[in-house]
Design an enzyme around this catalytic site. Structure first.
Site, PDB file in Angstrom:
ATOM      1  N   ASP A   1      -4.092   4.153   4.784  1.00  0.00           N
ATOM      2  CA  ASP A   1      -3.307   3.419   3.779  1.00  0.00           C
ATOM      3  C   ASP A   1      -3.912   2.038   3.544  1.00  0.00           C
ATOM      4  O   ASP A   1      -5.083   1.774   3.838  1.00  0.00           O
ATOM      5  CB  ASP A   1      -1.828   3.365   4.231  1.00  0.00           C
ATOM      6  CG  ASP A   1      -0.861   3.341   3.069  1.00  0.00           C
ATOM      7  OD1 ASP A   1      -0.670   2.241   2.503  1.00  0.00           O
ATOM      8  OD2 ASP A   1      -0.301   4.390   2.713  1.00  0.00           O
ATOM      9  N   ASP A   2      -3.134   1.139   3.035  1.00  0.00           N
ATOM     10  CA  ASP A   2      -3.538  -0.209   2.627  1.00  0.00           C
ATOM     11  C   ASP A   2      -4.274  -0.964   3.749  1.00  0.00           C
ATOM     12  O   ASP A   2      -3.908  -0.835   4.913  1.00  0.00           O
ATOM     13  CB  ASP A   2      -2.238  -0.964   2.270  1.00  0.00           C
ATOM     14  CG  ASP A   2      -2.504  -2.204   1.471  1.00  0.00           C
ATOM     15  OD1 ASP A   2      -3.680  -2.542   1.259  1.00  0.00           O
ATOM     16  OD2 ASP A   2      -1.514  -2.845   1.054  1.00  0.00           O
TER      17      ASP A   2
ATOM     18  N   MET B   1       1.093   1.333  -6.844  1.00  0.00           N
ATOM     19  CA  MET B   1       1.321   0.345  -7.908  1.00  0.00           C
ATOM     20  C   MET B   1       2.545  -0.448  -7.497  1.00  0.00           C
ATOM     21  O   MET B   1       3.654   0.074  -7.554  1.00  0.00           O
ATOM     22  CB  MET B   1       1.583   1.127  -9.202  1.00  0.00           C
ATOM     23  CG  MET B   1       1.481   0.394 -10.479  1.00  0.00           C
ATOM     24  SD  MET B   1       2.787  -0.825 -10.715  1.00  0.00           S
ATOM     25  CE  MET B   1       2.391  -1.404 -12.307  1.00  0.00           C
ATOM     26  N   ASN B   2       2.340  -1.673  -7.055  1.00  0.00           N
ATOM     27  CA  ASN B   2       3.413  -2.330  -6.308  1.00  0.00           C
ATOM     28  C   ASN B   2       4.086  -3.541  -6.956  1.00  0.00           C
ATOM     29  O   ASN B   2       4.507  -4.463  -6.252  1.00  0.00           O
ATOM     30  CB  ASN B   2       2.886  -2.721  -4.926  1.00  0.00           C
ATOM     31  CG  ASN B   2       2.893  -1.524  -4.005  1.00  0.00           C
ATOM     32  OD1 ASN B   2       3.829  -0.725  -4.032  1.00  0.00           O
ATOM     33  ND2 ASN B   2       1.854  -1.362  -3.223  1.00  0.00           N
TER      34      ASN B   2
ATOM     35  N   CYS C   1       2.281   6.873  -6.398  1.00  0.00           N
ATOM     36  CA  CYS C   1       3.155   6.014  -5.602  1.00  0.00           C
ATOM     37  C   CYS C   1       3.357   4.719  -6.381  1.00  0.00           C
ATOM     38  O   CYS C   1       2.451   4.250  -7.064  1.00  0.00           O
ATOM     39  CB  CYS C   1       2.470   5.723  -4.265  1.00  0.00           C
ATOM     40  SG  CYS C   1       3.427   4.645  -3.178  1.00  0.00           S
ATOM     41  N   SER C   2       4.539   4.168  -6.295  1.00  0.00           N
ATOM     42  CA  SER C   2       4.754   2.835  -6.835  1.00  0.00           C
ATOM     43  C   SER C   2       5.866   2.224  -5.999  1.00  0.00           C
ATOM     44  O   SER C   2       7.045   2.410  -6.306  1.00  0.00           O
ATOM     45  CB  SER C   2       5.154   2.917  -8.315  1.00  0.00           C
ATOM     46  OG  SER C   2       5.455   1.620  -8.792  1.00  0.00           O
TER      47      SER C   2
ATOM     48  N   GLY D   1       6.818   3.420  -3.268  1.00  0.00           N
ATOM     49  CA  GLY D   1       7.589   4.645  -3.140  1.00  0.00           C
ATOM     50  C   GLY D   1       7.711   5.288  -4.508  1.00  0.00           C
ATOM     51  O   GLY D   1       6.715   5.507  -5.196  1.00  0.00           O
TER      52      GLY D   1
ATOM     53  N   ASP E   1       7.607  10.349 -12.443  1.00  0.00           N
ATOM     54  CA  ASP E   1       7.948  10.905 -13.746  1.00  0.00           C
ATOM     55  C   ASP E   1       6.970  12.010 -14.110  1.00  0.00           C
ATOM     56  O   ASP E   1       5.941  12.176 -13.466  1.00  0.00           O
ATOM     57  CB  ASP E   1       7.951   9.798 -14.805  1.00  0.00           C
ATOM     58  CG  ASP E   1       6.629   9.049 -14.846  1.00  0.00           C
ATOM     59  OD1 ASP E   1       5.619   9.672 -15.212  1.00  0.00           O
ATOM     60  OD2 ASP E   1       6.593   7.850 -14.502  1.00  0.00           O
TER      61      ASP E   1
ATOM     62  N   ASP F   1       9.897   4.500  -0.467  1.00  0.00           N
ATOM     63  CA  ASP F   1       9.476   3.771   0.730  1.00  0.00           C
ATOM     64  C   ASP F   1      10.531   3.881   1.820  1.00  0.00           C
ATOM     65  O   ASP F   1      10.312   3.456   2.948  1.00  0.00           O
ATOM     66  CB  ASP F   1       9.247   2.285   0.397  1.00  0.00           C
ATOM     67  CG  ASP F   1       7.817   2.038  -0.064  1.00  0.00           C
ATOM     68  OD1 ASP F   1       6.985   2.946   0.100  1.00  0.00           O
ATOM     69  OD2 ASP F   1       7.534   0.937  -0.580  1.00  0.00           O
TER      70      ASP F   1
ATOM     71  N   GLU G   1       8.750  15.612  22.769  1.00  0.00           N
ATOM     72  CA  GLU G   1       8.733  15.365  21.317  1.00  0.00           C
ATOM     73  C   GLU G   1       7.445  15.912  20.687  1.00  0.00           C
ATOM     74  O   GLU G   1       7.466  16.449  19.570  1.00  0.00           O
ATOM     75  CB  GLU G   1       8.859  13.864  21.041  1.00  0.00           C
ATOM     76  CG  GLU G   1      10.270  13.328  21.255  1.00  0.00           C
ATOM     77  CD  GLU G   1      10.345  11.812  21.128  1.00  0.00           C
ATOM     78  OE1 GLU G   1      11.343  11.316  20.602  1.00  0.00           O
ATOM     79  OE2 GLU G   1       9.393  11.123  21.581  1.00  0.00           O
TER      80      GLU G   1
HETATM   81  C1  GLA Z   1       3.732   0.536  -0.999  1.00  0.00           C
HETATM   82  C2  GLA Z   1       3.785   2.008  -0.661  1.00  0.00           C
HETATM   83  C3  GLA Z   1       3.724   2.184   0.833  1.00  0.00           C
HETATM   84  C4  GLA Z   1       2.452   1.581   1.359  1.00  0.00           C
HETATM   85  C5  GLA Z   1       2.366   0.105   0.955  1.00  0.00           C
HETATM   86  C6  GLA Z   1       1.001  -0.477   1.301  1.00  0.00           C
HETATM   87  O1  GLA Z   1       4.885  -0.114  -0.613  1.00  0.00           O
HETATM   88  O2  GLA Z   1       4.920   2.598  -1.200  1.00  0.00           O
HETATM   89  O3  GLA Z   1       3.787   3.545   1.167  1.00  0.00           O
HETATM   90  O4  GLA Z   1       1.353   2.286   0.856  1.00  0.00           O
HETATM   91  O5  GLA Z   1       2.578  -0.061  -0.432  1.00  0.00           O
HETATM   92  O6  GLA Z   1       0.894  -1.784   0.916  1.00  0.00           O
END
Ligand code: GLA
Length: 724
Positions: free
Chosen positions: A363-364, A476-477, A520-521, A523, A528, A542, A608
């Protein structure tokens, strides 16, 4: 023929398996909307009766006929300025003067499905396209209404192309994709509202005489509202009653409006948002609206959703992943956030592989100097210091373990603290003379300019070229503010921005045809049908709390298929709510989606870990029924706060998966029951949970007595298989 023109009564009727849609060119050339509902075969205009009604004017062409008024007729594409005072679909200004009057010019019916330049559309090789051309000669405006019939999903697609066929400039002030008139009826609107981490909560609003509108001004379809709505008879349930869905294939700012008029007729209009929309067309230019898919069900919401799911999976999402099983993934975001290095990632991957996971998603934080979320966006080159070497050496190591590798990107964004911003500050949206609005400390790149899309695409594709990347999470945040481009007038930017996003996605798919992209944006802020054309799955929210997810996934399921909902098992206490739920419950909820994990599996106990191994095995076994079966909502968690239950049934009805999640626990509890749906009455089903055999009719009419255990948030899966 699914589209028929009857030249005797001048009707055009579109037919799917279980619905008919009809329009009629009337004696003056206006295009009336005469019917939408269960199948019919003849001219339905007998249902329309004009009255001499005060303050509802008459077009000149009607002479002294005071009963003919556009203010009371059901119209196929109503326009502003011809005496129809209701909601309208199109408003055009020329030389400062607005007002339009559209009359039928011609129509044609052709083989094949139309496409729309730069926009995602429903695909169907077998279908036919109807194009009806309307014109306002005086104004130099032509409107081409497009329709196709997707028979197996009871869907009719619609779009409009507005052309400047005159000499001077015209400005579109509103240009909707669809308008739908209902001659009579008392309806509820079902729409899906929310916020970040709380997307798509079902809301039921009666349609009244007040103009009602939902939509997005944020440049994306948004967390707050979804471009999917249902207009339903008030008594419609999951299994009975009439309802109509409108699904816009568009990921930008949009508007849906509806109202009952003074004569108790209802009109609904949907398309791009008309605020901040002033779309200039010079001589010969045209504007193409996004497509809207409408579908009708006589048998309640379940059927409507089944059709919608099929439409998305078989006619919207394209590419090899549309119907293929997606790998079970592990995403490192909630496991590490920005605090990772190669060693940590390899450790997470190794453990995940042992437990049956199939792909690691980084991820990021892997690029530029993105040590936290204040910097680095826009610098799409690998941070080799952090990764302890090249990306390809990491990916090779992961691949050698037998896992695929996926990567996170957020191409539309830039931080001021980045090399990209230093070199190209003009790429970011800003209002002249103003300091920009920051959100998560980032600015938005002007994707309405092709050169910006190209620039970012080239950087990102170098990274993808450098290693064996099989999946991209495209994030896209933030919402768009400061929307002003150096390249085009402000009233065009939001639309062109959305087309820029589609251009980016199409470039990715052209260059990497086998790439699986997850949208993703923050979450589910851009969940759409437009995005689903390019991205077979979207990170649903998220919010990974299993209990809150049941509500989010419930709302999402009205429109979008199970395979489109990215859903992961995460750690407890949950990072968004602090709630502790059993590991089993987290997997019962996440499994009915595109399944994955989002935690460090090394931190689990041996018991677990054994449980996780069983979960991944079980998803592989249950995949067919979950993703390819029909989905039934058995309870409504906006009403029933005690437990939520949903059911997946294979199309041959031989297998079913019943999921039950306890939402609240009581002392001295009542017995709880749930009735199954969609099974075969005469088939005997073996239930894996209690190892007993039940008859289909018993399960559907008598139901199942829910298990009871003390403790909070218990969940159960019952796998039913036909036996003889
Ligand atoms: C958004 C995404 C998360 C994660 C963060 C990373 O919030 O929805 O899942 O990828 O960005 O910055």
């Amino acid at each position: 023929m699914p589209i028929l023109f009857n030249e005797i009564d001048n009707t055009i009727t579109l037919t799917t398996k279980n619905s008919s849609y009809q329009m009629k060119i009337d004696k003056y050339g206006y295009l009336l909307h005469t019917y939408y509902g269960a199948p019919i075969e003849s001219d339905m205009s007998y249902l329309i009766r004009g009255f001499d009604r005060g303050f509802s004017g008459n077009p000149y062409v009607a002479g002294n006929d005071r009963t003919y008024s556009l203010d009371q007729l059901p119209l196929e594409y109503p326009v502003e300025g011809n005496g129809d005072f209701r909601l309208t679909a199109l408003s055009v200004k020329e030389a400062g003067v607005s007002g339009l009057d559209l009359l039928y010019k011609t129509h044609r019916i052709e083989k094949g499905k139309y496409s729309l330049k730069g926009l995602p559309t429903v695909q169907d090789q077998e279908t036919v396209t109807l194009s009806v051309v309307l014109e306002d000669k005086a104004k130099g405006v032509e409107v081409e209404l497009k329709y196709s019939v997707i028979e197996d999903t009871d869907t009719i697609t619609r779009a409009a192309i507005i052309k400047n066929v005159g000499e001077g400039e015209i400005i579109l002030q509103n240009a909707a994709s669809v308008s739908l008139d209902f001659l009579y009826g008392d309806f509820n609107l079902i729409h899906f509202q929310g916020r970040h981490a709380h997307e798509r909560e079902k809301v039921v609003t009666p349609i009244t005489y007040a103009d009602f509108s939902i939509g997005s001004r944020r440049g994306t379809s948004s967390h707050q509202h979804n471009p999917f709505v249902i207009i339903a008879d008030k008594e419609t349930t999951e299994d009975t009653g009439s309802c109509t869905a409108l699904m816009l294939l568009y990921s930008g700012s949009f508007a849906f409006r509806c109202a009952k008029d003074q004569y108790d007729q209802t009109r609904a209009v949907m398309g791009v948002l008309d605020e901040r929309f002033d779309y200039s067309l010079l001589k010969g230019e045209e504007f193409v609206t996004p497509e809207c898919a409408i579908s009708f069900s006589l048998n309640g919401f379940s059927t409507l959703s089944h059709n919608s799911h099929k439409l998305v999976r078989e006619h919207i999402t394209h590419g090899p992943w549309a119907l293929k099983r997606r790998p079970i993934l592990i995403n490192n975001w909630e496991a590490t956030y920005f605090d990772f290095n190669k060693e940590k990632l390899i450790k997470i991957a190794k453990q995940a592989k042992e437990l049956g996971v199939e792909m690691l998603v980084l991820d990021d934080g892997w690029f530029g100097h993105r040590w936290d979320d204040n910097r680095g966006l826009g610098d799409w080159f690998v941070n080799e210091e952090k990764l302890g070497g090249t990306l390809s050496s990491l990916v090779e190591e992961v691949n050698e373990m037998g896992l695929k590798f996926g990567l996170w990107i957020e191409p539309e964004m830039v931080n001021e603290d980045s090399l990209l911003y230093k070199e190209h500050p003009e790429f970011a949206f800003t209002l002249p003379g103003h300091k920009p609005i920051r959100s998560r400390n980032q600015l938005v790149l002007d994707f309405s300019q092709t050169k910006v899309v190209e620039y970012i695409f080239n950087m990102i594709s170098k990274v993808i070229d450098s290693a064996h990347i099989e999946y991209i999470k495209m994030d896209m945040n933030r919402s768009l503010a400061d929307v002003c481009s150096q390249d085009c007038s402000q009233g065009k930017v939001l639309y062109k921005y959305t087309l820029g996003v589609y251009d980016f996605l199409q470039r990715l798919l052209n260059r990497y045809p086998n790439l699986l992209i997850e949208g993703c944006s923050g979450g589910g802020g851009r969940f759409d049908a437009g995005m689903l054309y390019y991205t077979p799955q979207i990170w649903t929210s998220d919010n990974t709390d299993a209990i809150e997810r049941t509500l989010i996934q419930y709302g999402t399921s009205f429109a979008y298929p199970i395979s489109s909902m990215g859903s992961h098992v995460s750690a407890v206490p949950n990072h968004q709510t602090g709630r502790i739920t059993p590991l089993n419950t987290r997997s019962v909820v996440a499994m009915v989606g595109s399944f994955g994990y989002e935690l460090d599996l090394n931190k689990l106990s041996i018991e677990e870990k054994d449980e996780v191994k069983k979960q991944t095995d079980s998803f592989k076994e249950l995949y067919e029924v979950i993703h390819n079966g029909l989905y039934y909502r058995l309870t409504d968690p906006t009403v029933n706060k005690e437990f939520v239950s949903y059911l997946n049934v294979t199309t041959d009805k031989k297998e079913a998966l019943l999921s039950i999640v306890t939402l609240s626990t009581q002392g001295n509890p009542l017995n709880k029951y749930v009735r199954l749906k969609g099974l075969e009455e005469d088939i005997n089903y073996y239930n894996s949970f209690d190892k007993k055999v039940y008859k289909g009719s018993s399960l559907m009419h008598g139901g199942i007595l829910l298990p009871y255990e003390s403790g909070e948030y218990n969940a159960y899966q019952m796998h039913f298989k036909a036996v003889n």
